[in-house]
Design an enzyme around this catalytic site. Structure first.
Site, PDB file in Angstrom:
ATOM      1  CG  LEU A  47      30.470-116.176  30.346  1.00 62.56           C
ATOM      2  CD1 LEU A  47      29.303-115.633  29.527  1.00 62.56           C
ATOM      3  CD2 LEU A  47      30.884-117.542  29.818  1.00 62.56           C
ATOM      4  CG  ASP A  48      37.758-116.573  29.708  1.00 59.89           C
ATOM      5  OD1 ASP A  48      37.923-116.188  30.878  1.00 59.89           O
ATOM      6  OD2 ASP A  48      38.089-117.709  29.296  1.00 59.89           O
ATOM      7  N   PRO A  49      36.442-112.590  28.060  1.00 63.80           N
ATOM      8  CG  PRO A  49      37.851-110.737  28.291  1.00 63.80           C
ATOM      9  CD  PRO A  49      37.670-112.148  28.762  1.00 63.80           C
ATOM     10  CB  ALA A  51      33.226-116.820  26.611  1.00 56.57           C
TER      11      ALA A  51
END
Length: 305
Positions: A47-49, A51
């Site tokens: 998960l991207d930061p 998200a």
């Protein structure tokens, strides 16, 4: 007992983490290592930061089951901003174009979304972990280089707009592993002629597991500080409730631990199953023999005790 032996003897567990925005997936892995005292820890999908949402964390021997999570659908909610494109396809990046947002009805938006449903070819974002010539695209992008990334086949099972408040649009989607939500936002913006990027994103589910079942890192830390971290873990078997579960004991369980074949009733439509012990711990992943439907061969053995 050495750390390595202790980790090998650990039956394996999974923590369902409700990741907040800000930390990276690796940050969460690092924290789980510290709180459990185990080094063998991995996550079930970056998960991207930017998200938030469901991030399964595999611990101990359960890390060997990570790959089996890939076939499950991943569900997301994402809010996108129309009228601006960024170099990262989300609000973490630099704005590279600004265009007026045309009037868009719900019907027009749905027509635009229709081209991104089903099996599609998708080009991952420049800032992604996709490798080209052995180098991750995001590393090249940070160095000021543009990498030609090939399109890859992904499946978008569901994609609908749940709210329209121009220039913002909120989407709900269910996609295959490897699908980039940021790329869907980017491509939708291009289809509408105005550009777009993600400003909020949340992973709401992976297969049968929902973000509502997850624990925030603060709750995990509090449990660890109280010496009760394992009370928040689940059996890896709970991630695969649709798989056949064979509860073994005695000689059959011992044979599986030794990597030997066993006889067990076949299950229509399944060529894999989980072998469980009396404590609901996963002893092995079993693969049905091609020549004998009632013969099962351990594909991966987790149990060492």
């Amino acid at each position: 007992m050495t750390r390595r032996r202790r980790e090998r003897r650990h039956p394996g567990a999974v923590f369902l983490v409700d990741k907040p925005t800000g930390p990276t997936s690796h940050d969460v892995v690092r924290d789980i290592r510290r709180w459990t005292g185990l080094r063998r820890v991995g996550h079930g999908g970056t998960l991207d930061p930017l998200a938030s949402g469901l991030l399964p964390i595999f611990v101990g021997m359960a890390t060997r089951l990570n790959e089996y999570l890939a076939p499950y659908r991943k569900s997301y909610q994402a809010t996108i901003l129309l009228g601006q494109a960024t170099d990262t396809d989300d609000s973490e990046g630099q704005v590279i174009s600004t265009l007026p947002v045309p009037p868009i009805s719900a019907e027009q938006l749905d027509t635009a979304l229709a081209q991104f449903r089903g099996k599609i070819e998708q080009v991952p974002p420049q800032y992604s972990a996709v490798k080209r010539d052995g180098v991750a695209a995001y590393r090249a992008a940070r160095a000021g280089e543009r990498v030609e990334i090939e399109a890859r086949a992904v499946t978008v099972h569901e994609l609908v707009a749940t709210a329209i408040d121009l220039p913002h649009v909120t989407l709900a989607m269910s996609v295959s592993t490897g699908t980039y939500v940021r790329a869907i936002a980017r491509d939708l913006g291009e289809a509408l002629g105005c550009g777009a990027h993600v400003i909020r994103m949340r992973r709401t589910a992976i297969g049968p597991k929902s973000a509502d079942e997850g624990h925030e890192p603060s709750a995990l830390k509090a449990a660890a500080d109280a010496g009760d971290i394992w009370s928040l873990a689940i059996s890896p078997a709970d991630l695969f409730p649709d798989w056949p579960h064979f509860h073994l004991h005695g000689e059959q369980l011992q044979r599986v631990k030794r990597g030997q074949k066993i006889r067990h009733t076949p299950v229509d439509g399944w060529d894999k199953a989980l072998a469980l012990n009396a404590d609901n711990e996963v002893a092995a992943v079993l693969r049905r023999d091609e020549l004998s439907a009632a013969t099962w061969q351990p594909e991966k053995v987790l149990a060492v005790r």
